[in-house]
Design an enzyme around this catalytic site. Structure first.
Site, PDB file in Angstrom:
ATOM      1  N   LYS A  54       0.839  -1.203   0.000  1.00  0.00           N
ATOM      2  CA  LYS A  54       0.000   0.000   0.000  1.00  0.00           C
ATOM      3  C   LYS A  54       0.872   1.249   0.000  1.00  0.00           C
ATOM      4  O   LYS A  54       0.612   2.209  -0.744  1.00  0.00           O
ATOM      5  CB  LYS A  54      -0.934  -0.001   1.230  1.00  0.00           C
ATOM      6  CG  LYS A  54      -2.068  -0.993   1.079  1.00  0.00           C
ATOM      7  CD  LYS A  54      -2.860  -1.212   2.355  1.00  0.00           C
ATOM      8  CE  LYS A  54      -3.901  -2.305   2.114  1.00  0.00           C
ATOM      9  NZ  LYS A  54      -4.615  -2.748   3.305  1.00  0.00           N
ATOM     10  N   GLN A  98      -4.834  -1.665   9.461  1.00  0.00           N
ATOM     11  CA  GLN A  98      -4.698  -2.984   8.840  1.00  0.00           C
ATOM     12  C   GLN A  98      -5.241  -4.063   9.774  1.00  0.00           C
ATOM     13  O   GLN A  98      -4.834  -4.142  10.931  1.00  0.00           O
ATOM     14  CB  GLN A  98      -3.211  -3.241   8.515  1.00  0.00           C
ATOM     15  CG  GLN A  98      -2.954  -4.514   7.771  1.00  0.00           C
ATOM     16  CD  GLN A  98      -3.478  -4.481   6.327  1.00  0.00           C
ATOM     17  OE1 GLN A  98      -3.352  -3.471   5.625  1.00  0.00           O
ATOM     18  NE2 GLN A  98      -4.089  -5.565   5.896  1.00  0.00           N
ATOM     19  N   ASP A 121     -11.463   2.534   3.690  1.00  0.00           N
ATOM     20  CA  ASP A 121     -11.789   1.109   3.539  1.00  0.00           C
ATOM     21  C   ASP A 121     -13.303   0.927   3.402  1.00  0.00           C
ATOM     22  O   ASP A 121     -13.763  -0.165   3.077  1.00  0.00           O
ATOM     23  CB  ASP A 121     -11.310   0.325   4.775  1.00  0.00           C
ATOM     24  CG  ASP A 121     -10.043  -0.477   4.476  1.00  0.00           C
ATOM     25  OD1 ASP A 121      -9.708  -0.642   3.286  1.00  0.00           O
ATOM     26  OD2 ASP A 121      -9.397  -0.946   5.436  1.00  0.00           O
TER      27      ASP A 121
END
Ligand code: NAP
Length: 299
Positions: A54, A98, A121
């Site tokens: 990422k 994460q 997200d």
């Protein structure tokens, strides 16, 4: 019949190219650099690989990447203080933590702490509710990536029968909502669905997100359907000792004999997820500054 292969790797590279151009324009014309903050708690090796990927792609499209690594035993209050600080930071437009996080932390509470406008997200209850109500929010990255592939492949999806196998909050439910928004007739199937092969055979668009290797056989697929394979199962490599191989939820060899188009695993849906994380960060940045959103990169 031999199905067209939907090349998600090439498509994702194209999406990142569009994002990079837009980011450059934002810098040149508005003096703004979109920023993505990623929080990693603990040292899970798979998570470290994802976070590194990422970071690399964020920097490559010209965005600012802020990495925050916290120890596995970080108290919840400390993690929340960091999220509060990032929520208030005007140089940060997207925040993600994460997952998985260590057991003493609750993923739902962590997501809820993130400002919904920075929840790139798209996992918060607020963003899920906005999607379900047909209102503007941020959409979970993998379903957004599948939507982009389907739009590219099919154009107008109005009136098509769509079947999504899997009903998770992360994927199945938002995918169903997105297809509904495209005016498909949507069925969301799951582990209790009666006669799943028969339900699947109705689909002009079949999306499988289960995590059971090669579950969807050729005779589950309507001739000419478009098949999107989201599932990932890692198995020992049959020819390379010590190595692993990825399998999707769809029996790819059989599917290519029946479908009009199918995504491979790997190289199909997978690369779209990070591309859409960057797309969401760009969208969040444009919204934060009252600027026009990037065309084609939102739901
Ligand atoms: P999940 O939360 O485990 O959900 C799996 C879903 O599959 C559940 O709704 C479950 O039904 C359903 N299911 C399980 N067994 C089934 C069966 N025999 N028949 C029909 N449905 C069945 O998983 P997820 O997070 O949605 O992810 C699904 C897969 O996609 C995983 O392999 C994951 O690794 C992959 N994935 C890939 C990406 C990517 O970037 N490519 C991103 C996200 C996920 P119930 O609800 O009834 O239990």
């Amino acid at each position: 019949m031999s199905a067209a292969v939907i090349d998600g790797k090439a498509f994702a590279a194209n999406v990142r190219g569009q994002i990079a151009e837009h980011v450059q324009r934002l810098k040149d014309e508005n003096g703004i650099t979109p920023g993505l903050a990623v929080i990693l708690v603990g040292e899970d090796p798979a998570s470290e690989v994802y976070v590194a990927a990422k970071h690399k792609q964020t920097v490559e499209v010209g965005m600012a990447s802020f990495e925050h690594k916290l120890p596995a035993d970080v108290p919840e209050a400390e993690l929340f203080a960091l999220i509060d600080q990032l929520n208030a930071d005007p140089t940060v437009h997207g925040i993600l933590c994460q997952f998985p996080v260590p057991d003493h932390l609750n993923e739902r509470d962590v997501v809820a702490r993130i400002d919904p406008a920075k929840d790139v997200d798209g996992l918060s209850v607020v963003n899920a509710g906005l999607l379900a109500s047909g209102e503007q929010g941020l959409v979970s990255c993998t379903p957004l990536g599948c939507l982009m592939l389907l739009r590219d492949q099919l154009g107008n999806m109005s009136g098509k029968e769509a079947v999504v196998i899997g009903r998770s909050n992360l994927f199945g439910k938002p995918m169903g909502q997105l297809l509904l928004k495209e005016n498909c007739t949507v069925t969301i199937a799951h582990s209790r669905t009666a006669d799943l092969p028969e339900v699947s055979r109705r689909a002009d668009i079949l999306v499988a997100a289960v995590g059971r290797a090669e579950m969807v056989k050729g005779d589950w697929i309507k001739p000419g359907a478009t098949v999107i394979d989201v599932g990932i199962t890692r198995i020992p490599h049959p020819d390379k000792p010590g190595k692993t191989k990825l399998l999707g939820d769809v029996d790819y060899a059989e599917a290519t004999q029946v479908a009009a188009a199918v995504t491979p695993v790997p190289g199909g849906v997978g690369p779209m997820t990070i591309a859409c994380l960057l797309a969401n960060t760009l969208t969040a940045c444009c919204r934060a500054h009252g600027l026009t959103e990037p065309a084609g990169l939102t739901a």
